[in-house]
Design a protein around this motif. Structure first.
Motif, short mmCIF file in Angstrom:
data_model
loop_
_atom_site.label_atom_id
_atom_site.label_comp_id
_atom_site.label_asym_id
_atom_site.label_seq_id
_atom_site.Cartn_x
_atom_site.Cartn_y
_atom_site.Cartn_z
N LEU A 290 38.16 7.22 -7.92
CA LEU A 290 39.50 7.19 -7.94
C LEU A 290 40.21 6.26 -9.05
CD1 LEU A 290 40.55 6.83 -4.12
CD2 LEU A 290 40.80 8.89 -5.56
N GLU A 291 41.21 6.55 -9.65
CA GLU A 291 42.19 5.97 -10.30
C GLU A 291 43.35 5.79 -9.76
OE1 GLU A 291 42.70 5.67 -14.71
OE2 GLU A 291 44.59 6.78 -13.92
N VAL A 292 43.98 4.41 -9.27
CA VAL A 292 45.06 4.38 -8.82
C VAL A 292 46.02 3.42 -9.78
CG1 VAL A 292 46.47 3.37 -6.63
CG2 VAL A 292 44.21 4.30 -6.48
N ARG A 293 47.21 4.15 -9.97
CA ARG A 293 48.22 3.17 -10.99
C ARG A 293 49.38 3.02 -10.07
NH1 ARG A 293 47.26 5.04 -16.36
NH2 ARG A 293 49.43 4.90 -17.05
N GLN A 294 49.64 1.69 -10.22
CA GLN A 294 50.80 1.11 -9.43
C GLN A 294 51.67 0.77 -10.58
OE1 GLN A 294 49.91 -2.34 -7.03
NE2 GLN A 294 51.77 -2.24 -5.85
N GLU A 295 52.67 1.53 -10.59
CA GLU A 295 53.94 1.32 -11.82
C GLU A 295 55.15 0.89 -11.13
OE1 GLU A 295 52.24 5.47 -14.24
OE2 GLU A 295 53.90 5.24 -13.41
N LEU B 247 53.01 4.88 -6.98
CA LEU B 247 51.66 4.98 -6.95
C LEU B 247 51.12 6.28 -7.12
CD1 LEU B 247 52.29 3.13 -3.65
CD2 LEU B 247 50.92 2.01 -5.47
N ARG B 248 50.18 6.26 -8.42
CA ARG B 248 49.59 7.54 -8.59
C ARG B 248 48.04 7.51 -8.42
NH1 ARG B 248 53.10 10.45 -12.08
NH2 ARG B 248 55.01 9.30 -12.38
N ILE B 249 47.57 8.52 -7.61
CA ILE B 249 46.25 8.34 -7.04
C ILE B 249 45.46 9.47 -7.71
CG2 ILE B 249 44.70 7.95 -5.27
CD1 ILE B 249 47.20 7.40 -3.46
N ARG B 250 44.71 9.43 -8.72
CA ARG B 250 44.02 10.35 -9.18
C ARG B 250 42.31 10.52 -8.87
NH1 ARG B 250 45.08 13.69 -13.59
NH2 ARG B 250 46.89 12.36 -13.98
N ASN B 251 42.03 11.77 -8.46
CA ASN B 251 40.46 11.62 -8.34
C ASN B 251 39.79 12.16 -9.46
OD1 ASN B 251 37.94 12.81 -7.55
ND2 ASN B 251 38.70 14.31 -6.35
N ILE B 252 39.02 10.94 -10.03
CA ILE B 252 38.04 11.12 -11.09
C ILE B 252 36.79 11.64 -10.85
CG2 ILE B 252 40.04 9.58 -12.42
CD1 ILE B 252 37.82 7.18 -11.90
N SER B 253 36.41 11.77 -9.62
CA SER B 253 35.44 12.15 -9.33
C SER B 253 34.96 13.73 -9.68
CB SER B 253 34.82 11.79 -7.87
OG SER B 253 35.54 12.70 -6.98
N SER B 254 33.78 14.24 -9.36
CA SER B 254 33.58 15.87 -9.56
C SER B 254 33.77 16.49 -8.21
CB SER B 254 32.14 15.94 -10.11
OG SER B 254 31.29 15.47 -9.26
N GLN B 255 34.04 15.71 -7.18
CA GLN B 255 34.00 16.28 -5.79
C GLN B 255 35.40 16.24 -5.12
OE1 GLN B 255 31.09 14.25 -3.45
NE2 GLN B 255 29.33 15.39 -4.61
N LYS B 256 35.66 17.11 -4.22
CA LYS B 256 37.15 17.11 -3.33
C LYS B 256 36.86 15.80 -2.75
CE LYS B 256 38.06 19.65 0.24
NZ LYS B 256 38.27 20.75 1.13
N LEU B 257 38.14 15.12 -2.61
CA LEU B 257 38.08 13.89 -1.59
C LEU B 257 39.44 14.21 -0.74
CD1 LEU B 257 37.80 11.05 -4.33
CD2 LEU B 257 35.98 12.04 -2.88
N THR B 258 39.41 13.34 0.45
CA THR B 258 40.68 13.42 1.31
C THR B 258 41.13 12.02 1.02
OG1 THR B 258 39.61 14.88 2.77
CG2 THR B 258 41.57 13.78 3.62
#
Length: 344
Positions: A105-110, A129-140
């Motif tokens: 994950l990449e979490v940007r707290q702006e 709070l911007r939460i981006r999935n930077i992996s190759s798999q689906k996350l919850t």
């Protein structure tokens, strides 16, 4: 402000530690934001108090008591404390952000300083709070934000809603939410921390829990509310209230982003409308460009986004300031001129 967040031995050790300052400060109008670069925690101060002294809107003796947690596939991460996330603090043109990065994950707290509807100067804070999935798999992924309030702890009412409902013990709110929650300052019904809930530009939580800070902090994530409990948890946490905003876990595909927008500040008539300020910023961006982008589709997309945000602003009951009307008129003339350029 509640007694006591730690046991006596731990408190004694903390008092012996040297006080080191690693703060990134942003001050504008009547508000000051302080970000601790060593911990990633922040403090927010109102500079417009009658006494002339800044008022901390959240508990600031130890700002780490207000923080957010991320639930990833049923595992909980307290980002400021987690070794799984590395932290970077960036400040661009007075708009700081904290970027938390793990392998998935990449979490940007702006942070963005804003002004209330009724104010001509900045007096509040918008946080994304911007939460981006930077992996190759689906996350919850879900998020919980714990806010350590304190201003209402010396009054009869710890919290008061925009509907004038007093909250003096454990409570859970679900939609439909009030417009805002106030943590009122002692001896004052129109001063304190104003947390926006049900307004354009703020993400609606799935639930809002009011409880003792120590109990919420130790719960990690889910919390079973008992309406018979007060805001005390003897012996070390007496009359110590807090708010937890819950944004329930949702699927997040690789490359996708989940955005949670919050807004709060000192009490102000009309409250805070982050969507309104977004409109102002975008109008200013368009008016600062002398010519079109050269891409008709990009121009149309920008106009549609702007119209959508103006529609949100018009849903509010507040009168639109004359200066904003003038900006919209100027924008209309600019867009007409650009339309002619594309037709040539």
């Amino acid at each position: 402000m509640g007694i006591k967040r730690t046991g006596p031995a731990v408190f004694f050790l903390i008092m012996l530690m040297p006080v080191l300052t690693y703060a990134l400060n942003v001050e504008s109008g009547r508000v000051r934001l302080e970000i601790n670069e060593k911990t990633g925690s922040f403090s927010l101060f109102s500079l417009a108090e009658k006494e002339g002294q800044p008022l901390s809107l959240l508990y600031s003796d130890d700002p780490r008591t207000s923080y957010f947690s991320i639930a990833v596939n049923n595992r909980i991460y307290n980002l400021p404390e987690s070794s799984d996330f590395r932290r970077e603090i960036i400040n661009e043109k007075g708009q700081p952000r904290i970027v938390w990065t793990s392998g998935r994950l990449e979490v940007r707290q702006e942070f963005r300083i804003i002004r209330s509807v009724s104010s001509e100067v900045n007096n509040g804070l918008a946080m994304s709070l911007r939460i981006r999935n930077i992996s190759s798999q689906k996350l919850t992924v879900g998020l919980r934000y714990l806010l350590d309030t304190y201003l209402g702890e010396n009054r009869g009412s710890h919290f008061v809603s925009s509907e004038n409902r007093s909250i003096n013990g454990e409570t859970v709110l679900k939609a439909p939410y009030p417009r805002y929650i106030l943590s009122p300052r002692e001896h004052s019904a129109d001063s304190g921390l104003m947390l926006m809930l049900n307004v354009p530009g703020v993400t609606l939580p799935d639930s809002v829990v009011f409880a003792n800070w120590k109990r919420l902090n130790e719960s990690s994530w889910s919390y079973d509310v008992s309406t018979s409990r007060s805001f005390s948890n003897p012996p070390y946490s007496i009359n110590d209230s807090a708010i937890a905003l819950y944004f329930d876990p949702q699927p997040l595909q690789p490359g996708d982003e989940r955005v949670i927008d919050l807004a709060f500040g000192s009490y102000a008539q009309g409250g805070y409308l982050p969507a309104s300020q977004n409109v102002n910023d975008k109008i200013a961006d368009i008016l600062s460009q002398e010519t079109e982008t050269g891409d008709p589709e990009q121009e149309v997309a920008l106009v549609r986004e702007l119209i959508a945000e103006i529609d949100l602003l018009m849903e509010t009951e507040q009168k639109v300031p004359e200066e904003k009307i003038q900006m919209l008129r100027q924008l209309l003339e600019t867009l007409k001129a650009r339309k002619a350029d594309f037709e040539d």
